[in-house]
Design a protein around this motif. Structure first.
Motif, PDB file in Angstrom:
ATOM      1  N   ILE A 142       0.843  -1.198   0.000  1.00 32.34           N
ATOM      2  CA  ILE A 142       0.000   0.000   0.000  1.00 32.34           C
ATOM      3  C   ILE A 142       0.880   1.250   0.000  1.00 32.34           C
ATOM      4  O   ILE A 142       0.656   2.193  -0.767  1.00 32.34           O
ATOM      5  CB  ILE A 142      -0.952   0.005   1.218  1.00 32.34           C
ATOM      6  N   SER A 143       1.902   1.275   0.862  1.00 33.17           N
ATOM      7  CA  SER A 143       2.800   2.434   0.914  1.00 33.17           C
ATOM      8  C   SER A 143       3.649   2.524  -0.353  1.00 33.17           C
ATOM      9  O   SER A 143       3.941   3.627  -0.834  1.00 33.17           O
ATOM     10  CB  SER A 143       3.689   2.361   2.158  1.00 33.17           C
ATOM     11  N   ASP A 144       4.021   1.372  -0.920  1.00 34.30           N
ATOM     12  CA  ASP A 144       4.764   1.358  -2.181  1.00 34.30           C
ATOM     13  C   ASP A 144       3.910   1.970  -3.294  1.00 34.30           C
ATOM     14  O   ASP A 144       4.365   2.813  -4.074  1.00 34.30           O
ATOM     15  CB  ASP A 144       5.153  -0.078  -2.522  1.00 34.30           C
ATOM     16  N   ASN A 145       2.655   1.537  -3.359  1.00 30.06           N
ATOM     17  CA  ASN A 145       1.723   2.095  -4.359  1.00 30.06           C
ATOM     18  C   ASN A 145       1.480   3.582  -4.131  1.00 30.06           C
ATOM     19  O   ASN A 145       1.358   4.351  -5.081  1.00 30.06           O
ATOM     20  CB  ASN A 145       0.385   1.362  -4.293  1.00 30.06           C
ATOM     21  N   ALA A 146       1.412   3.997  -2.856  1.00 26.40           N
ATOM     22  CA  ALA A 146       1.205   5.415  -2.546  1.00 26.40           C
ATOM     23  C   ALA A 146       2.355   6.243  -3.106  1.00 26.40           C
ATOM     24  O   ALA A 146       2.144   7.340  -3.651  1.00 26.40           O
ATOM     25  CB  ALA A 146       1.092   5.610  -1.035  1.00 26.40           C
ATOM     26  N   ASN A 147       3.552   5.708  -2.978  1.00 28.48           N
ATOM     27  CA  ASN A 147       4.728   6.373  -3.542  1.00 28.48           C
ATOM     28  C   ASN A 147       4.575   6.518  -5.058  1.00 28.48           C
ATOM     29  O   ASN A 147       4.844   7.576  -5.638  1.00 28.48           O
ATOM     30  CB  ASN A 147       5.974   5.557  -3.199  1.00 28.48           C
ATOM     31  N   GLY A 148       4.113   5.430  -5.703  1.00 33.85           N
ATOM     32  CA  GLY A 148       3.914   5.454  -7.145  1.00 33.85           C
ATOM     33  C   GLY A 148       2.816   6.417  -7.565  1.00 33.85           C
ATOM     34  O   GLY A 148       2.963   7.168  -8.537  1.00 33.85           O
ATOM     35  N   VAL A 149       1.704   6.401  -6.837  1.00 33.36           N
ATOM     36  CA  VAL A 149       0.592   7.305  -7.153  1.00 33.36           C
ATOM     37  C   VAL A 149       1.042   8.759  -7.025  1.00 33.36           C
ATOM     38  O   VAL A 149       0.720   9.609  -7.861  1.00 33.36           O
ATOM     39  CB  VAL A 149      -0.604   7.021  -6.221  1.00 33.36           C
ATOM     40  N   PHE A 150       1.810   9.028  -5.970  1.00 30.01           N
ATOM     41  CA  PHE A 150       2.275  10.395  -5.730  1.00 30.01           C
ATOM     42  C   PHE A 150       3.132  10.889  -6.891  1.00 30.01           C
ATOM     43  O   PHE A 150       2.961  12.004  -7.379  1.00 30.01           O
ATOM     44  CB  PHE A 150       3.079  10.432  -4.426  1.00 30.01           C
ATOM     45  N   GLU A 151       4.040  10.033  -7.352  1.00 29.87           N
ATOM     46  CA  GLU A 151       4.949  10.447  -8.427  1.00 29.87           C
ATOM     47  C   GLU A 151       4.252  10.487  -9.782  1.00 29.87           C
ATOM     48  O   GLU A 151       4.438  11.422 -10.565  1.00 29.87           O
ATOM     49  CB  GLU A 151       6.147   9.497  -8.474  1.00 29.87           C
ATOM     50  N   MET A 152       3.415   9.471 -10.067  1.00 32.89           N
ATOM     51  CA  MET A 152       2.764   9.409 -11.375  1.00 32.89           C
ATOM     52  C   MET A 152       1.718  10.510 -11.568  1.00 32.89           C
ATOM     53  O   MET A 152       1.434  10.914 -12.692  1.00 32.89           O
ATOM     54  CB  MET A 152       2.111   8.048 -11.582  1.00 32.89           C
ATOM     55  N   SER A 153       1.158  10.982 -10.464  1.00 32.07           N
ATOM     56  CA  SER A 153       0.125  12.014 -10.569  1.00 32.07           C
ATOM     57  C   SER A 153       0.712  13.402 -10.805  1.00 32.07           C
ATOM     58  O   SER A 153      -0.032  14.363 -11.008  1.00 32.07           O
ATOM     59  CB  SER A 153      -0.726  12.030  -9.296  1.00 32.07           C
ATOM     60  N   GLY A 154       2.042  13.499 -10.748  1.00 35.57           N
ATOM     61  CA  GLY A 154       2.686  14.787 -10.989  1.00 35.57           C
ATOM     62  C   GLY A 154       2.560  15.756  -9.844  1.00 35.57           C
ATOM     63  O   GLY A 154       2.607  16.982 -10.043  1.00 35.57           O
ATOM     64  N   ALA A 155       2.415  15.241  -8.612  1.00 27.44           N
ATOM     65  CA  ALA A 155       2.214  16.118  -7.452  1.00 27.44           C
ATOM     66  C   ALA A 155       3.385  17.072  -7.236  1.00 27.44           C
ATOM     67  O   ALA A 155       3.201  18.203  -6.785  1.00 27.44           O
ATOM     68  CB  ALA A 155       2.002  15.274  -6.196  1.00 27.44           C
ATOM     69  N   LEU A 156       4.594  16.621  -7.576  1.00 30.67           N
ATOM     70  CA  LEU A 156       5.770  17.466  -7.356  1.00 30.67           C
ATOM     71  C   LEU A 156       5.801  18.678  -8.284  1.00 30.67           C
ATOM     72  O   LEU A 156       6.576  19.609  -8.066  1.00 30.67           O
ATOM     73  CB  LEU A 156       7.051  16.637  -7.543  1.00 30.67           C
ATOM     74  N   LYS A 157       4.979  18.662  -9.324  1.00 31.13           N
ATOM     75  CA  LYS A 157       4.976  19.776 -10.277  1.00 31.13           C
ATOM     76  C   LYS A 157       3.891  20.809  -9.947  1.00 31.13           C
ATOM     77  O   LYS A 157       3.740  21.801 -10.644  1.00 31.13           O
ATOM     78  CB  LYS A 157       4.752  19.249 -11.692  1.00 31.13           C
ATOM     79  N   GLU A 158       3.142  20.560  -8.899  1.00 36.03           N
ATOM     80  CA  GLU A 158       2.059  21.469  -8.558  1.00 36.03           C
ATOM     81  C   GLU A 158       2.601  22.728  -7.862  1.00 36.03           C
ATOM     82  O   GLU A 158       3.783  22.818  -7.520  1.00 36.03           O
ATOM     83  CB  GLU A 158       1.025  20.745  -7.683  1.00 36.03           C
ATOM     84  N   GLU A 159       1.707  23.649  -7.567  1.00 32.71           N
ATOM     85  CA  GLU A 159       2.121  24.970  -7.109  1.00 32.71           C
ATOM     86  C   GLU A 159       2.852  24.934  -5.763  1.00 32.71           C
ATOM     87  O   GLU A 159       3.918  25.518  -5.609  1.00 32.71           O
ATOM     88  CB  GLU A 159       0.899  25.889  -7.010  1.00 32.71           C
ATOM     89  N   ASP A 160       2.281  24.266  -4.786  1.00 31.85           N
ATOM     90  CA  ASP A 160       2.883  24.244  -3.448  1.00 31.85           C
ATOM     91  C   ASP A 160       3.986  23.200  -3.414  1.00 31.85           C
ATOM     92  O   ASP A 160       3.863  22.155  -2.792  1.00 31.85           O
ATOM     93  CB  ASP A 160       1.806  23.953  -2.395  1.00 31.85           C
ATOM     94  N   LYS A 161       5.057  23.484  -4.094  1.00 31.77           N
ATOM     95  CA  LYS A 161       6.112  22.484  -4.281  1.00 31.77           C
ATOM     96  C   LYS A 161       6.791  22.114  -2.966  1.00 31.77           C
ATOM     97  O   LYS A 161       7.155  20.963  -2.759  1.00 31.77           O
ATOM     98  CB  LYS A 161       7.142  22.993  -5.288  1.00 31.77           C
ATOM     99  N   HIS A 162       6.974  23.092  -2.064  1.00 32.61           N
ATOM    100  CA  HIS A 162       7.653  22.799  -0.799  1.00 32.61           C
ATOM    101  C   HIS A 162       6.880  21.752   0.002  1.00 32.61           C
ATOM    102  O   HIS A 162       7.452  20.787   0.498  1.00 32.61           O
ATOM    103  CB  HIS A 162       7.805  24.076   0.022  1.00 32.61           C
ATOM    104  N   LYS A 163       5.567  21.932   0.071  1.00 34.34           N
ATOM    105  CA  LYS A 163       4.730  20.972   0.803  1.00 34.34           C
ATOM    106  C   LYS A 163       4.769  19.599   0.141  1.00 34.34           C
ATOM    107  O   LYS A 163       4.850  18.571   0.808  1.00 34.34           O
ATOM    108  CB  LYS A 163       3.280  21.476   0.857  1.00 34.34           C
ATOM    109  N   ASN A 164       4.773  19.580  -1.168  1.00 36.27           N
ATOM    110  CA  ASN A 164       4.761  18.309  -1.880  1.00 36.27           C
ATOM    111  C   ASN A 164       6.097  17.579  -1.800  1.00 36.27           C
ATOM    112  O   ASN A 164       6.137  16.356  -1.792  1.00 36.27           O
ATOM    113  CB  ASN A 164       4.371  18.538  -3.338  1.00 36.27           C
ATOM    114  N   VAL A 165       7.196  18.316  -1.757  1.00 36.72           N
ATOM    115  CA  VAL A 165       8.502  17.678  -1.571  1.00 36.72           C
ATOM    116  C   VAL A 165       8.552  17.001  -0.201  1.00 36.72           C
ATOM    117  O   VAL A 165       9.056  15.879  -0.055  1.00 36.72           O
ATOM    118  CB  VAL A 165       9.644  18.708  -1.723  1.00 36.72           C
ATOM    119  N   LYS A 166       8.021  17.677   0.795  1.00 36.21           N
ATOM    120  CA  LYS A 166       7.957  17.090   2.145  1.00 36.21           C
ATOM    121  C   LYS A 166       7.089  15.837   2.136  1.00 36.21           C
ATOM    122  O   LYS A 166       7.447  14.810   2.723  1.00 36.21           O
ATOM    123  CB  LYS A 166       7.388  18.121   3.114  1.00 36.21           C
TER     124      LYS A 166
END
Length: 766
Positions: free
Chosen positions: A465-489
């Motif tokens: 589940i946590s492995d998939n969460a990591n994948g979902v987070f990266e594949m969804s492009g969350a790191l490219k969103e506006e609040d980048k500092h929060k998303n990096v954390k």
């Protein structure tokens, strides 16, 4: 006299009442699992992009599992019919028993598959929820992941305990004759789901890593990689559905072994004399049969309370392994108190005194669980010295890193088998060398080891589940969103959850392997009784027995060859497909186009189905071949040869399973250690070496290693099932027919393995 001829006293009001209590505890486990599922599903799945990734993983996992069930169902029906006709002549005066065995086998298959399906069903829905929770809270992300994993654990123990208890309520004093079918069904389905799911997950994982990380130098779950959806699907069908079925059959087989050996104490004159005659001994044997069910009931409540103890914190340096370890200790402690009370109130001898030896025998299993937990964590955890040494060896390339991981895996298998040997010795010391009670004590240690099954499986399912969460987070492009500092954390949070998930998965594999050996040793004693070998023993100086030992020791190696070759074959096709898409889809590498994910999903789904038959043939047909082929001169000698076969398979199977699982786990976490920044971090030559070693370790730790657990138990149960026929003086013609059919089946299995790889890689033409 064999075990199927044992006559127990009828269940009295006390026993019936206790069985209803056990059934109620199973239902409580199921209701608690359903409550947690409802609670998890109330959480938000996050952004539209997260939901899209989650739905793609969900559809792929569901489609694969339904295809696998359709393939399995044909074999399951054939085996059920075979069991009916095998048992029909054994119970001419009890015609309901053969029907019971066949139906119990089908029920075991359905329960094992159901436990796997439920675990996967929620896992593929929880992944996006964990990823989204990580954006706001470390604590919340950990707790959602663990609660979702607990659903799998609760349904596994609930279905297993409910099935065994219902068999007792329906068949009464004859239940132990039927339970063997229930355990066999669970084992056979676990073998299928372990082999199929393991092939799927590692073929996709290896294919994705080799092209994405090594060739294109892009992140693990980069959406440009056509194999990433298949990779995330594989985590669920392998580590959720496959492990749930595996743990279910371990849970059930240790219970069945304890019940059978509790009844088998009546075959021991010393036991009968100890309790002052057959009447008192029968009453005590009935208590020994009910006791394992009560221990399991205590374990349900202990696991529930243990899961309550897993609480996260919103600190960036927080280690999620700490609350998980606390929860396990709480569950183990409450389990110990629970079966102490059961022993105190229930296991009284004819003199009215409580015999605490049964408590200590069960306690040995809890101690073994803690030892296995420590050993597995020491050899595979990302923050321990062995993994750090493996990671540092990447400085000089993949060759030295491979050697370092191999040596670590080999060493770990030795200490695991020493721990199991000490467990078996402890049982003999506790019961002062009485063979019948010592064998029962060994089964109780396996029972104790898996008392906290609900919590153990929660730990395992938390991993994918946590492995998939990591994948979902990266594949969804969350790191490219506006609040980048929060998303990096948040990215660091899901990465940390994922790293700990690797350790919890390794711990669960360690438990499963240990219980496979303990259960196999317990069933081995049952086989000796059933085959009439108690007085003659199994003498290794006889050529037939020694040959059986050699063949048994070789089978886990051939089985592992089947599994690893299958992953290599499937991964080859995935690599070629991913390369093709990078070549032929304009703008894919630049992120301007989307890959065709479904092609990789279809490749690994179809490939995994092709690999189901050969391992099942090997597990079922080889014991039959040994028993009948080496029994021409004397049927009893063929049965002794089969005993040698089982001994060889148990030993080499355990060593291979621990070696493969721990070496693979160490390589995986060594790679993660490098990705955290060691030796320069991602993109370096050391990182590429880590990826290569991880791809070698993937089929080790997630395909071949775990699949050896159900293999060992399936072969032991097949031996018990065929023992009454193998010792009969059948005609040479019939014996030869059986031998020829088994040889042909095994030949087909080996041919399929080699023919498929030759065709797939283009060595031969269609």
């Amino acid at each position: 006299m064999s075990e199927h001829a044992i006559v127990l006293p009828k269940l009295g009001p006390v026993e019936i009442g206790l069985l209803w209590f056990v059934l109620a505890s199973a239902l409580i486990g199921l209701l608690y699992g359903a409550f947690l599922a409802w609670k998890v599903l109330k959480e938000s799945r996050g952004s539209r992009e997260m939901i899209e990734v989650q739905q793609a993983i969900q559809e792929g996992a569901r489609g694969y599992l339904f295809r696998q069930f359709s393939v399995m169902s044909v074999i399951v029906v054939v085996v059920a019919i075979g069991l009916f006709f095998i048992y029909k002549p054994l119970y001419p005066t009890l015609p309901h028993i053969p029907w019971g065995v066949a139906i119990a086998f089908l029920a075991g298959c359905i329960a094992s598959a159901g436990a796997g399906y439920v675990g996967m069903h929620l896992a593929v829905r929880a992944n996006a929820r964990v990823a989204n929770a990580a954006l706001s809270s470390f604590k919340k992300a950990l707790e959602i992941a663990f609660q979702a994993g607990t659903v799998s654990g609760m349904f596994t123990v609930g279905l297993g305990l409910m099935g065994a208890t219902l068999i007792f309520l329906i068949f009464g004093e004859n239940a132990m004759k039927v339970l063997i079918g229930f355990g066999f069904g669970g084992c056979l389905v676990a073998l299928f789901m372990r082999v199929g799911g393991g092939n799927y997950t590692k073929a996709a994982d290896v294919g994705a890593d080799l092209v994405g990380k090594v060739e294109k130098n892009i992140p693990e779950d980069d959406p440009r990689n056509a194999a990433v959806i298949a990779d995330n699907v594989g985590d669920n069908v392998g580590d959720c559905a496959g492990m749930a079925a595996d743990v279910f059959e371990s849970y059930e087989v240790t219970l069945v072994a304890a019940i059978i050996l509790g009844a088998a104490t009546l075959l021991d004159p010393t036991f009968v004399a100890m309790y002052g005659g057959m009447a008192a001994a029968s009453a005590m044997a009935l208590k020994l049969i009910i006791y394992p069910l009560l221990v399991r009931a205590a374990g349900v409540f202990a696991s529930i309370i243990g899961t309550w103890s897993v609480r996260g914190e919103d600190k960036e340096d927080f280690n999620p392994m700490w609350p998980i370890n606390v929860g396990f200790w709480v569950a183990a402690g409450i389990s110990t108190v629970g079966f102490f009370i059961v022993n105190l109130l229930y296991l009284h001898g004819p003199d009215g005194k409580t015999d605490f030896r049964f408590f200590f025998a069960t306690l040995v299993g809890i101690i073994l669980a803690l030892v296995i937990s420590h050993l597995t964590e020491y050899f595979t955890a990302v923050d321990k010295k062995p993994v750090e040494e493996v990671a540092y060896s990447a400085k000089t390339g993949p060759a030295t890193m491979l050697l370092s991981g191999f040596s670590l895996g080999l060493e770990s298998s030795v200490w695991s088998i020493v721990a199991i040997a000490l467990t078996i010795i402890s049982s003999f010391l506790i019961f002062h060398g009485n063979l019948a009670l010592s064998a029962y004590g060994v089964a109780l240690s396996g029972l104790g080891l898996l008392t906290t099954t609900g919590f153990i499986l929660a730990m395992d399912t938390y991993g994918p589940i946590s492995d998939n969460a990591n994948g979902v987070f990266e594949m969804s492009g969350a790191l490219k969103e506006e609040d980048k500092h929060k998303n990096v954390k948040a990215s660091r949070i899901v990465a940390k959850l994922d790293a700990v998930g690797n350790t919890t998965k390794a711990l669960t594999k360690g438990f499963a392997i240990a219980t496979a050996v303990i259960a196999a040793v317990s069933l081995f004693r049952s086989y000796v009784e059933e085959a009439g070998l108690v007085e003659t023993g199994i003498q290794i100086n006889f050529p037939e027995v020694f040959i059986g030992l050699l063949i048994g020791g070789a089978v886990p190696f051939l089985f592992s060859s089947f599994a690893i070759r299958a992953v290599g074959r499937s991964a080859f096709m995935v690599v070629e497909e991913v390369r093709r898409q990078f070549r032929e889809i304009p703008g894919l590498m630049e992120g301007k186009a989307k890959p065709e994910y479904f092609r990789c999903v279809n490749i690994v789904t179809a490939a995994a189905q092709k690999e189901l038959l050969a391992p099942a043939i090997l597990a079922i047909c080889t014991p039959v071949l040994v028993a009948f082929a080496l029994g021409y001169a004397q049927p009893l000698q063929g049965a002794a040869a089969l005993g040698g076969y089982l001994a060889g398979a148990i030993l080499s199977g355990q060593l291979m399973a621990v070696f493969l699982s721990n070496a693979g786990g160490a390589w995986d976490n060594a790679k993660k250690r490098i990705e955290e920044g060691l030796l320069g971090g991602k993109g370096t030559e050391a990182h590429k070496a880590g990826v290569i070693c991880d791809t070698v370790g993937d089929p080790f730790k997630d395909t071949a290693g775990p699949a050896l657990n159900p293999l060992i138990k399936v072969m032991n149960l097949v031996a018990i099932l065929i023992a009454p026929i193998a010792i009969k003086d059948i005609s040479v013609e019939v014996r030869t027919l059986i031998v020829v059919v088994m040889l042909l089946a095994l030949g087909i299995a080996v041919y399929m393995s080699k023919r498929e790889i030759a065709y797939e890689v283009g060595i031969t033409k269609k």
